[in-house]
Design a protein around this motif. Sequence first.
Motif, short mmCIF file in Angstrom:
data_model
loop_
_atom_site.label_atom_id
_atom_site.label_comp_id
_atom_site.label_asym_id
_atom_site.label_seq_id
_atom_site.Cartn_x
_atom_site.Cartn_y
_atom_site.Cartn_z
N MET A 10 31.21 39.21 1.95
CA MET A 10 30.41 40.25 2.62
C MET A 10 29.45 39.58 3.58
O MET A 10 28.79 38.59 3.25
N ALA A 11 29.37 40.12 4.75
CA ALA A 11 28.48 39.54 5.76
C ALA A 11 27.03 39.79 5.38
O ALA A 11 26.69 40.71 4.65
N SER A 12 26.14 38.94 5.90
CA SER A 12 24.71 39.14 5.69
C SER A 12 24.27 40.36 6.47
O SER A 12 24.94 40.83 7.40
N THR A 68 20.43 30.21 -3.11
CA THR A 68 21.42 29.97 -4.17
C THR A 68 22.85 29.94 -3.65
O THR A 68 23.79 29.81 -4.43
N VAL A 69 23.03 30.09 -2.33
CA VAL A 69 24.38 30.05 -1.78
C VAL A 69 25.05 28.75 -2.19
O VAL A 69 24.46 27.67 -2.13
N THR A 70 26.29 28.86 -2.69
CA THR A 70 26.98 27.72 -3.29
C THR A 70 28.15 27.30 -2.40
O THR A 70 29.00 28.12 -2.03
N ILE A 118 34.23 26.50 2.06
CA ILE A 118 33.70 27.86 2.13
C ILE A 118 32.44 27.90 1.26
O ILE A 118 32.21 27.00 0.44
N ALA A 119 31.63 28.93 1.44
CA ALA A 119 30.43 29.11 0.60
C ALA A 119 30.49 30.48 -0.05
O ALA A 119 31.14 31.41 0.44
N ILE A 120 29.79 30.62 -1.16
CA ILE A 120 29.75 31.89 -1.90
C ILE A 120 28.31 32.15 -2.33
O ILE A 120 27.65 31.27 -2.89
N GLU A 121 27.82 33.37 -2.06
CA GLU A 121 26.53 33.80 -2.61
C GLU A 121 26.82 34.37 -4.00
O GLU A 121 27.47 35.40 -4.13
N PRO A 122 26.34 33.71 -5.06
CA PRO A 122 26.77 34.08 -6.42
C PRO A 122 26.19 35.41 -6.90
O PRO A 122 25.08 35.78 -6.54
N GLU A 123 26.98 36.10 -7.72
CA GLU A 123 26.54 37.33 -8.37
C GLU A 123 26.50 37.15 -9.89
O GLU A 123 26.15 38.09 -10.61
N GLU A 124 26.86 35.98 -10.35
CA GLU A 124 26.77 35.67 -11.78
C GLU A 124 26.16 34.28 -11.92
O GLU A 124 25.99 33.55 -10.95
N LEU A 153 33.26 30.87 -8.91
CA LEU A 153 32.25 31.86 -9.32
C LEU A 153 32.49 33.17 -8.62
O LEU A 153 33.23 33.25 -7.64
N LYS A 154 31.87 34.20 -9.14
CA LYS A 154 31.95 35.53 -8.54
C LYS A 154 30.80 35.72 -7.56
O LYS A 154 29.68 35.29 -7.82
N GLY A 155 31.10 36.35 -6.43
CA GLY A 155 30.03 36.61 -5.46
C GLY A 155 30.59 37.14 -4.16
O GLY A 155 31.65 37.78 -4.13
N THR A 156 29.89 36.88 -3.07
CA THR A 156 30.34 37.28 -1.75
C THR A 156 30.51 36.05 -0.87
O THR A 156 29.64 35.16 -0.86
#
Length: 639
Positions: free
Chosen positions: A1-3, A604-606, A520-526, A496-499
């Motif tokens: 998902m975009a910022s 926290t972006v991973t 790639i990067a993922i903003e985590p939701e867990e 991990l789960k996220g966007t």
Amino acid sequence: MASHKETAQQVVEKIGGAKNVNQAWHCVTRLRFNLNDKDKVEIEEIKKINGVMGAQFSGDQFQVIIGNHVSDVFAEVEPLVGGAVSGDGEKSGQKQSVVSLVMDFISGIFTPILPALAGAGLLKGFLALFTTVGWLTTESDTYMVLNAIGDSVFYFLPFSLAVSTARKMRTNEYLALIVAGTLMYPSLIEAFNAIEGGGPDTLDFLGLGIINIPLLNYDTSVIPVILSVILLKYVYDLVKKVMPSAIQLMFAPMIAFLIVLPLSLWLIGPLGTNIGNFVSDIFNWLFEFSGLFAGLLLAGFMPLIIMTGMHYAFAPIAITSLATLGYDNMVMPMMLISNAAQAGAALGVAVISKNRQMKQLGLSSGISAAIGITEPAMYGVNMKLKKPFVLALVSAGILGAIAGWYGLKAYTMSGIIGIFALPVFADPAGESVSLIVSIVLFALAIVLPFILVLIFRFKDIEEDTTASTQPKEEVAKAKETTTEATGKEIMVQSPLKGTIVPLAEVSDQTFSQEIMGKGIAIEPEEDRVVAPIAGTIMVFPESQHAIGLKGDHGEEILIHIGIDTVSLKGEHFNGLIKEGDRVEVGQPLVEFDREAIRQKEIETVTMIVVTNTAEYLDVLPINADGPIFEGEHLLSLVK
């Protein structure tokens, strides 16, 4: 998902840029624009933007449906369009229809004051509820204080409307407040109240017997102050135009007041009051003549009205009805049932859909619709699947007919009509029947479409594991390239789960410039990271914020949790492995506390990076953005 920032930038770009925006604002779920040239809008491209649920013209107003995050996106739109938000943009050169102008104008006035109406209305609803169950008495001091808080917004509504109208008309807000203050001036209200005791019902302005000003009570009024501020705008602009600039500051406002305010009290105020009462009387007559038929139509077609954005046109009707009759039996009862029906249909989708993304969206948007924000459920789930939307309309129509036949009433205003608005249906007189009926109808409005969706079902959307901003042909071509080069594809799963966040958008240049490698990067939701590949832990520092793995096929993967998280020295991290450990795909590696890290203003972006990228022909993200679940295919490594 975009910022939110990225969504805002893409929307502004696709509507023709900031110079094409004449005015911009937002409601509960939509960005709304008045544009100078609507032909510049790339509407189909806007619909494809991540974070956008839909886009449409309603008359000549352009609407972009965002959903629950609309205020966040608008906060990023505002600096991009500059003066258009506050009303300093150029005037549109396109001619609008009368209906479009009226709808656009009403929505622009009422959307800014919705939070105040929602908060105060809900408080008044709870007060009625508390008196109904006997927790408070209307004679208590506590009731007096809380009632003053809840009632003030409605009693002094002309002041709020004066400000929002002035902003819409692009005139001085403080001058507009003088208009509201004059209509609400205590001595005029006292003179109105004295009519019952035999006092005069008019004021002889100038003493000539020609201008007889009717004495009216303008508290909670809507149309009089709006029309008066419109007149103020044109008179004030005209006075400034003909008056020397050296004396404008003092004399222009005074002359505008002397022209506008007597006219408002003499003609415009009474005219606006009569218009409001007339429109309200028409709707009340319709419900009295056949509440069953009126409820069927209004509740059944309310989602279609909401889609056009015309539901804000009902706000003045509801407010006028509340002021004159003490209740609203039209707008809020029907919206309550309609919104609940959209919630029930979306929740039915969440239960039976086999598409994981659709199940998650059905659940979240169903809850949102039950609260009173229906666009995510309407656009993201029900309309997309078609049959759930139709079943929601049918359910709302049936139950709306029952509500209209019974005469369900709301006794105060609520900006968002959902489960938390149920107290506004509590009768201030202490009768509990209306509240009980509203609760039963609300519950039925969720249950009925939910059951109908389970019975009649729908054509499910197949889960697309290769969805991305890349065309599907490109993804297929990339896979072809992999096959031609090695005969097999090395897959990296999501840890991990996220966007998903494109690596180029990460604030740390070491990653955004791919110095460490592609990925790639993922903003985590867990709050956990699992192994994306099978292999060995090669790097795991004491700070526990990063994990380096070497896979069984030679791939080297770095998972870096957050940016500058090394400064935490291991705080808020809990490592579940150590260097040298053998791990399997999906095995938990690290647990961390996202919220605690964010509270320290640390991102926290991973990042998931292939550090030996040079050994591969390419590293291809399967999805360029959007949601990602733990264990989903994330990267393909082309050998």
